[in-house]
Design an enzyme around this catalytic site. Sequence first.
Site, mmCIF file in Angstrom:
data_model
loop_
_atom_site.group_PDB
_atom_site.id
_atom_site.type_symbol
_atom_site.label_atom_id
_atom_site.label_comp_id
_atom_site.label_asym_id
_atom_site.label_seq_id
_atom_site.Cartn_x
_atom_site.Cartn_y
_atom_site.Cartn_z
ATOM 1 C CD GLN A 51 -1.934 -2.250 1.399
ATOM 2 O OE1 GLN A 51 -0.839 -2.590 1.833
ATOM 3 N NE2 GLN A 51 -2.928 -3.083 1.201
ATOM 4 C CG ASP A 98 5.757 1.179 -1.907
ATOM 5 O OD1 ASP A 98 6.138 2.334 -1.652
ATOM 6 O OD2 ASP A 98 6.001 0.216 -1.164
#
Length: 284
Positions: free
Chosen positions: A236, A238
């Site tokens: 989450q 990236d």
Amino acid sequence: MTRIPRVWIWGLLVFCFTVVDLQEATEGECCSDAQETPNEQELQDVELEAACPELSGQIIGGRPSSVNRHPYQVSMVLNGNSFCGGFIISRDYVLTAAHCVQNVSPTGVRLRVGSTRRDSGGRIVRVSNVTVHAQYGQPQFDNDIAALRLVQPLTFNTNIRPIRLPQRGQAVPLVRLTVTGWGLTAPRGRRIPRTMMEAQVPVVPHWLCRLSYGDALTTNMFCGGHFLIGGVSSCQGDSGGPAVFRGTAFGIVSFARGCALPLSPTVFTNTAALRDWITDNTGV
């Protein structure tokens, strides 16, 4: 889930622990710029839900990094909150994941470029147009790519530079790719770092990754991570960031089943497979 024969497991163990890391020596060294080297205060976290409730992907098993090392990396801001990553490919364009910007107005997106921190430094640039791949999600997760045209061309310097793209159809090397971003740093975590992180993620052969994702894994995708043991992954926050080897962005962080879980590597959009689309929509 498909049961893996025992003889395969021994073979996979050998593969996972003998993957040769062909990264250049400079990629394994910590940056030397004192102004961009993160300190303990800079690594303070913030609440995930408060800062970016729409997040969906992070770096686990990584380490603090710097824009000096990755001057192509950008942080995307929507309604004042960081929510995805992206990377510079020219003075006028940034690439990201389609799922980050689908149904998002260009006027609502801001990009922070040239900064190790996602919440300060560098400069904020505006977006004039968002182009999402017309076949994104057909099938599900496929063609997860979007191009962002900037309102004004970037001025390149030490901390703001484009990254190369692979040639059309170029094979993704079976090496460790560098993934960067400001996503979560622990599985099921709730806090995201203010400072850029990076991780070395080994590429998983396509046939092997299909044991996890089956037909959901298309030829426009590839996988990265420690297949059997997990522990290193993007996740989450990236999403939309690059997967890089020797200065070339071979992938875009797309999706995964959880973060850094065994038998569930991260799936990346294959930029070489979508090279014609990139050229048609950005001129790069």
